[in-house]
Design a protein around this motif. Structure first.
Motif, PDB file in Angstrom:
ATOM      1  N   GLU A 585      77.198  26.570  60.141  1.00  0.00           N
ATOM      2  CA  GLU A 585      77.667  25.171  60.104  1.00  0.00           C
ATOM      3  C   GLU A 585      78.667  25.271  61.069  1.00  0.00           C
ATOM      4  OE1 GLU A 585      79.118  21.671  57.175  1.00  0.00           O
ATOM      5  OE2 GLU A 585      79.725  23.970  56.936  1.00  0.00           O
ATOM      6  N   GLU A 586      79.738  26.007  61.159  1.00  0.00           N
ATOM      7  CA  GLU A 586      80.791  26.135  62.093  1.00  0.00           C
ATOM      8  C   GLU A 586      80.207  26.260  63.500  1.00  0.00           C
ATOM      9  OE1 GLU A 586      83.807  28.887  61.220  1.00  0.00           O
ATOM     10  OE2 GLU A 586      84.229  28.250  59.121  1.00  0.00           O
ATOM     11  N   LEU A 587      79.491  27.147  63.924  1.00  0.00           N
ATOM     12  CA  LEU A 587      78.649  27.155  65.002  1.00  0.00           C
ATOM     13  C   LEU A 587      78.134  25.717  65.507  1.00  0.00           C
ATOM     14  CD1 LEU A 587      76.950  30.801  64.728  1.00  0.00           C
ATOM     15  CD2 LEU A 587      79.266  30.222  65.724  1.00  0.00           C
ATOM     16  N   THR A 588      77.445  25.106  64.371  1.00  0.00           N
ATOM     17  CA  THR A 588      76.728  23.826  64.903  1.00  0.00           C
ATOM     18  C   THR A 588      77.769  22.911  65.381  1.00  0.00           C
ATOM     19  OG1 THR A 588      74.780  24.519  63.608  1.00  0.00           O
ATOM     20  CG2 THR A 588      74.987  22.121  64.177  1.00  0.00           C
ATOM     21  N   ASN A 589      78.890  22.813  64.400  1.00  0.00           N
ATOM     22  CA  ASN A 589      79.999  21.812  64.589  1.00  0.00           C
ATOM     23  C   ASN A 589      80.538  21.814  65.926  1.00  0.00           C
ATOM     24  OD1 ASN A 589      79.058  20.520  62.269  1.00  0.00           O
ATOM     25  ND2 ASN A 589      80.771  21.714  60.993  1.00  0.00           N
ATOM     26  N   SER A 590      80.509  23.154  66.386  1.00  0.00           N
ATOM     27  CA  SER A 590      81.259  23.566  67.617  1.00  0.00           C
ATOM     28  C   SER A 590      80.463  23.341  68.857  1.00  0.00           C
ATOM     29  CB  SER A 590      81.940  25.041  67.623  1.00  0.00           C
ATOM     30  OG  SER A 590      80.962  25.902  67.638  1.00  0.00           O
ATOM     31  N   GLY A 591      79.171  23.161  68.555  1.00  0.00           N
ATOM     32  CA  GLY A 591      78.500  22.882  69.834  1.00  0.00           C
ATOM     33  C   GLY A 591      77.631  24.347  70.222  1.00  0.00           C
ATOM     34  N   ALA A 592      77.967  25.347  69.636  1.00  0.00           N
ATOM     35  CA  ALA A 592      77.513  26.463  69.993  1.00  0.00           C
ATOM     36  C   ALA A 592      76.152  26.911  69.961  1.00  0.00           C
ATOM     37  CB  ALA A 592      78.122  27.876  69.198  1.00  0.00           C
ATOM     38  N   LEU A 593      75.389  26.185  69.306  1.00  0.00           N
ATOM     39  CA  LEU A 593      73.815  26.215  69.081  1.00  0.00           C
ATOM     40  C   LEU A 593      73.345  25.350  70.005  1.00  0.00           C
ATOM     41  CD1 LEU A 593      73.029  26.757  65.434  1.00  0.00           C
ATOM     42  CD2 LEU A 593      73.391  28.477  67.078  1.00  0.00           C
ATOM     43  N   GLY A 594      74.007  24.288  70.402  1.00  0.00           N
ATOM     44  CA  GLY A 594      73.465  23.303  71.681  1.00  0.00           C
ATOM     45  C   GLY A 594      72.521  22.266  70.780  1.00  0.00           C
ATOM     46  N   LEU A 595      72.269  22.358  69.508  1.00  0.00           N
ATOM     47  CA  LEU A 595      71.240  21.290  69.028  1.00  0.00           C
ATOM     48  C   LEU A 595      71.615  19.782  68.966  1.00  0.00           C
ATOM     49  CD1 LEU A 595      70.743  23.086  65.547  1.00  0.00           C
ATOM     50  CD2 LEU A 595      69.080  22.895  67.534  1.00  0.00           C
ATOM     51  N   ARG A 596      70.880  18.993  69.269  1.00  0.00           N
ATOM     52  CA  ARG A 596      71.019  17.567  69.561  1.00  0.00           C
ATOM     53  C   ARG A 596      71.006  16.617  68.322  1.00  0.00           C
ATOM     54  NH1 ARG A 596      67.606  18.862  73.667  1.00  0.00           N
ATOM     55  NH2 ARG A 596      65.832  17.727  72.601  1.00  0.00           N
ATOM     56  N   GLY A 597      70.018  17.234  67.355  1.00  0.00           N
ATOM     57  CA  GLY A 597      69.783  16.856  65.976  1.00  0.00           C
ATOM     58  C   GLY A 597      68.584  15.754  65.960  1.00  0.00           C
ATOM     59  N   ASN A 598      67.750  16.127  66.988  1.00  0.00           N
ATOM     60  CA  ASN A 598      66.586  15.391  67.176  1.00  0.00           C
ATOM     61  C   ASN A 598      65.278  16.274  67.418  1.00  0.00           C
ATOM     62  OD1 ASN A 598      67.034  15.867  69.740  1.00  0.00           O
ATOM     63  ND2 ASN A 598      67.017  13.636  70.388  1.00  0.00           N
ATOM     64  N   GLU A 599      65.419  17.627  67.269  1.00  0.00           N
ATOM     65  CA  GLU A 599      64.385  18.359  67.675  1.00  0.00           C
ATOM     66  C   GLU A 599      63.164  18.431  66.967  1.00  0.00           C
ATOM     67  OE1 GLU A 599      67.998  19.862  69.531  1.00  0.00           O
ATOM     68  OE2 GLU A 599      67.476  19.112  67.900  1.00  0.00           O
ATOM     69  N   LEU A 600      63.275  18.421  65.533  1.00  0.00           N
ATOM     70  CA  LEU A 600      62.262  18.247  64.575  1.00  0.00           C
ATOM     71  C   LEU A 600      62.153  17.189  63.910  1.00  0.00           C
ATOM     72  CD1 LEU A 600      63.067  21.944  62.901  1.00  0.00           C
ATOM     73  CD2 LEU A 600      61.639  21.536  64.874  1.00  0.00           C
ATOM     74  N   ASP A 601      60.920  16.754  63.453  1.00  0.00           N
ATOM     75  CA  ASP A 601      60.747  15.375  62.661  1.00  0.00           C
ATOM     76  C   ASP A 601      60.040  15.512  61.336  1.00  0.00           C
ATOM     77  OD1 ASP A 601      58.233  15.983  63.535  1.00  0.00           O
ATOM     78  OD2 ASP A 601      57.953  14.094  64.515  1.00  0.00           O
ATOM     79  N   TYR A 602      60.257  16.715  60.809  1.00  0.00           N
ATOM     80  CA  TYR A 602      59.539  17.189  59.353  1.00  0.00           C
ATOM     81  C   TYR A 602      60.213  16.316  58.517  1.00  0.00           C
ATOM     82  CZ  TYR A 602      57.644  21.308  61.770  1.00  0.00           C
ATOM     83  OH  TYR A 602      57.211  22.036  62.830  1.00  0.00           O
ATOM     84  N   THR A 603      59.566  15.916  57.605  1.00  0.00           N
ATOM     85  CA  THR A 603      59.976  15.328  56.170  1.00  0.00           C
ATOM     86  C   THR A 603      60.111  16.454  55.002  1.00  0.00           C
ATOM     87  OG1 THR A 603      59.030  13.189  56.561  1.00  0.00           O
ATOM     88  CG2 THR A 603      59.709  13.810  54.176  1.00  0.00           C
ATOM     89  N   VAL A 604      61.365  16.779  54.792  1.00  0.00           N
ATOM     90  CA  VAL A 604      61.557  17.863  53.956  1.00  0.00           C
ATOM     91  C   VAL A 604      62.734  17.744  52.503  1.00  0.00           C
ATOM     92  CG1 VAL A 604      61.503  19.270  56.058  1.00  0.00           C
ATOM     93  CG2 VAL A 604      63.862  18.554  55.064  1.00  0.00           C
ATOM     94  N   THR A 605      62.474  18.632  51.746  1.00  0.00           N
ATOM     95  CA  THR A 605      63.592  18.518  50.786  1.00  0.00           C
ATOM     96  C   THR A 605      64.112  19.978  50.686  1.00  0.00           C
ATOM     97  OG1 THR A 605      63.899  17.844  48.324  1.00  0.00           O
ATOM     98  CG2 THR A 605      61.801  19.433  48.914  1.00  0.00           C
ATOM     99  N   TYR A 606      65.246  19.855  49.882  1.00  0.00           N
ATOM    100  CA  TYR A 606      66.140  21.097  49.881  1.00  0.00           C
ATOM    101  C   TYR A 606      66.498  21.655  48.609  1.00  0.00           C
ATOM    102  CZ  TYR A 606      70.134  24.222  50.234  1.00  0.00           C
ATOM    103  OH  TYR A 606      71.233  25.217  50.091  1.00  0.00           O
ATOM    104  N   HIS A 607      66.292  22.914  48.216  1.00  0.00           N
ATOM    105  CA  HIS A 607      66.524  23.517  46.790  1.00  0.00           C
ATOM    106  C   HIS A 607      67.833  24.135  47.078  1.00  0.00           C
ATOM    107  CE1 HIS A 607      66.213  25.895  43.411  1.00  0.00           C
ATOM    108  NE2 HIS A 607      66.390  26.840  43.932  1.00  0.00           N
TER     109      HIS A 607
END
Length: 745
Positions: A585-607
């Protein structure tokens, strides 16, 4: 005489406390009050003296007593845990608690006025004076009537839930007349108080040509005024009310005396023991477990005297509310476990012994003990019972004690014996050669640093399932790929990594836990790193909350222990322990992963995994990572602290169970039917290797293979990185075969 209407100059706004009661009656009243207090005080003393017969608790529970009392007052006064999962129950209990306390305070105020203030003023001034007059009296009357009404409403709700709607969790083998006594005596005390007040208001009224006129200022007692109005409407005269008042007054007083005297001897004692239980609670209970002394004479649960004083207090604090049982996944799936009844069975046995009953085994493989072995084998150590308990009973401490006794007696299932043997011989639960622990890295396009040879920022504890289970190896490789992409300085221990022993500790094998912990800590101390990151929430909890509590020095001279540690590990918390989702999560927030937040479009649930969520309050990091991939996340009805266990904890992964429906199957059904997205959910997202194994199994046995896919968050992130062109596909093996099935496949 009662004041006339309208009030004449000099008339006092008040009421006579012992109106209609003779001087002899007052003497009898005070005598009975004294006897009641003596009986009550002796009973409370006797109950608390009994706790001293329990063993000493491992944890200091009376340190910072003012702070503990303050916290307990907040928890109890706010009724915050009563509202958990039950809004009506929370409102009901708040009305009863605060109504009861207000009535108690009001009675105390009158006693202070009559027995102290008036006598002191007469001694000092020669004239008996009272503060129970004027505006104080009017305010007092209004508050008492309002809070008393809430009290009666609250008790009324309790009666409705118990006798009309017959709420299932309120019933059980330990339901008894004491439950009826509590609720009906409170109801009669509340209603009786208003009947008594109505009789007084009517009895002190004036009869004029235009009819009966009540004393005007008594309108502030609006409930009593209403009762007096009703009495007058049905034909009761002031004279009749005046004659009936002493009978009602004595009935009310005698019931109050009986109730107070009975408090230490019946269910009402929970009003005292529950508060004491919250005061002495361990905020890390369940997350960490008490150790076993090196004393060879130590026994775990051979007799009731083996239980600590706090565990005895737990038993008395139980209110029989059944909240723990209603959230227990083992109970819901038909296993032989009801958390409330285990606590109450132990209490009933203790009380039977105190009354001269016969001794019997505390726990036995069969029906000869107080608790059956099968009952404890059903526990998943998910801590849902403790989270739901409004009085902070520490079920897991008592349950672990019982499991340790089973281990001492050798009454454990063969499948568990096999796991213990694997750990003793191979240092892992799979029984594979530990030298192959790092073989999962061979299918990666890069090398994972050996933390034994190179200083790293993060020491990555991979764990048994990601190391040996084919399905979870894919997750380990996905996580390694994330670390590599983000240029995280991370290393692993390869064959020097051993099983962390979280779950075998919870099924009772404490000494094997100590062996594994000491071996692993010695390895940690030979490496140079700043933080530990864990794949498995079980490992995360153990390293964070349990290893620092182990007094290794106590066992250092034991020839059976394979370590020579002389001090506690990480007692000062200088080494930060993290779950991998927190790091990423820290890596994502710092931009280290470079994710844009729109790469996948699955409908999911989390346990939510129990050991990450309920145990350690980490709920947001996994969700932030799911959203960072672009997936449309829909919450299940039971989420965060209310999450439903997968069934794998507490040894559940290794024990065959006869159950109506596996917890994993119920959870997948919930994902597809009860989430807002319903059957549109494509992926069931997990963040725990045990959850992965249990849900892959439940997907097969429950017939969900064509309906939903089980994925780890790390796998979603890698797919998002591949979709976004950040990394190349193919670094994770696709032909690992089927996931290793748990014992109940």
């Amino acid at each position: 005489m009662a004041p006339t209407l309208p009030l004449q100059a000099g008339d006092t706004i008040t009421r006579e406390t012992f109106w209609g009661i003779s001087h002899t009656g007052e003497v009898v009243f005070y005598y009975l009050a004294f006897v009641t207090i003596v009986v009550f005080a002796w009973g409370v003393y006797d109950r608390f003296a009994r706790y001293s017969e329990g063993t000493e608790d491992w944890f200091e529970r009376l340190d910072d007593l003012p702070g503990r009392i303050s916290r307990a007052a907040k928890v109890v006064g706010s009724n915050e845990k009563q509202f958990n999962r039950d809004l009506v129950g929370g409102i009901m209990h708040s009305f009863i608690l605060w109504g009861f306390l207000t009535l108690l305070i009001g009675t105390t105020i009158i006693a202070i006025d009559i027995d102290i203030f008036r006598n002191v003023t007469q001694l000092l001034t020669g004239e008996r004076q009272s503060f129970f007059v004027g505006d104080f009296y009017l305010s007092y009357s209004l508050v008492m009537d309002f809070m008393g009404l809430l009290f009666v409403v609250g008790v009324g709700i309790a009666i409705y839930r118990r006798y009309v709607s017959q709420k299932e969790r309120l019933r059980g083998p330990h339901s008894s007349r004491e439950d009826d006594f509590l609720v009906w005596s409170l109801f009669l005390l509340g209603v009786g108080g208003y009947v008594q007040e109505g009789l007084r208001i009517l009895g002190t009224a004036d009869v004029t040509a235009s009819g009966v006129q009540f004393i005007e200022f008594e309108k502030v007692s609006f409930v009593g005024w209403f009762v007096a109005d009703v009495m007058n409407a049905v034909g009761m005269t002031p004279g009749m009310a005046e004659a009936a008042y002493p009978v009602m007054w004595w009935s009310h007083a005698l019931l109050a005396f009986v109730f107070i005297a009975a408090i230490p001897y019946a269910k009402p004692f929970h009003m005292i023991s529950s508060f004491a239980n919250v005061v002495t609670a361990d905020e890390k209970a369940g997350k960490r477990l008490p150790g076993i002394p090196a004393d060879l004479d130590h026994t775990n649960a051979e007799s009731i005297e083996d239980f600590t004083w706090k565990e005895l207090l737990d038993q008395d604090a139980c209110t029989k509310c059944g909240r723990c049982s209603s959230v227990c996944p083992a109970n819901a799936s038909g296993r032989d476990l009801n958390p409330r009844d285990v606590i109450l069975d132990l209490k009933a046995y203790r009380e039977d012994l105190d009354a001269g009953g016969d001794e019997k085994p505390i726990i036995a493989d069969g029906s000869g003990g107080v608790i059956k072995a099968q009952t404890m084998e059903s526990c998943m150590a998910c801590m849902a019972c403790m989270d739901a308990c409004p009085v902070e009973i520490e079920h897991l401490s008592s349950f672990t004690r019982l499991n340790r006794q089973l281990a001492d007696q050798g009454d454990i299932p063969p499948s568990l014996q096999d796991v213990f043997q694997n750990v003793m011989q191979k240092d892992n639960t799979f029984g594979d050669a530990n030298r192959t622990r790092g073989d999962w890295t061979e299918d990666l396009e890069f090398e994972v640093t050996d933390a034994r040879e190179t200083e790293v920022d993060y020491l990555w504890y991979v764990g048994d399932y990601p190391s040996f289970d084919d399905r979870n190896k894919q997750v380990a490789r996905s996580l390694a790929k994330i670390f590599q992409h983000a240029d995280v300085d991370v290393g692993i221990l390869y064959e020097d990594e051993v099983y962390d022993a979280n779950d075998i500790r919870r099924v009772g094998e404490e000494f094997l836990f100590l062996e594994q912990a000491g071996t692993l800590v010695e390895t940690f101390e030979e490496c140079e790193f700043s933080k530990i990151v864990c794949t498995d929430p079980h490992s995360y909890n153990t390293f964070k909350n349990e290893y620092p509590e182990v007094d290794f020095e106590e066992y250092a001279d034991d020839p059976m222990m394979p370590f020579e540690l002389t001090e506690r590990w990480n007692a000062d918390e200088s080494i930060e322990v993290l779950h991998w989702t927190q790091v990423v999560e820290e890596l994502t927030n710092s931009g280290a992963l470079g994710l844009r937040g729109n790469e996948l479009d699955y409908t999911v649930t989390y346990h939510d995994p129990c050991h990450l969520g309920r145990f350690n309050d980490e709920y947001e990091a996994p969700r932030e990572l799911v959203r960072a991939t672009g997936c449309d996340l829909h919450e299940m009805p039971r989420n965060r602290a209310n999450s439903y266990c997968c069934g794998g904890g507490g040894g559940g992964l290794w024990i065959d169970q006869e159950e109506d429906e596996k917890p994993s199957e119920e959870r997948l059904r919930e994902a597809l039917e009860d989430t807002e997205a319903g059957s549109a959910v494509e992926k069931f997202v997990v963040a725990c290797p045990m959850c992965m194994t249990m849900y892959e199994d439940g997907r097969k046995t429950g017939g969900f293979e064509d309906d939903i896919e089980i994925v780890d968050i790390a796998e979603l992130i890698v797919e998002a990185l591949e979709t976004g062109g950040k990394i190349s596909a193919g670094a994770t093996s696709e032909d690992d075969g089927d996931a290793a099935a748990p014992a109940d496949d």
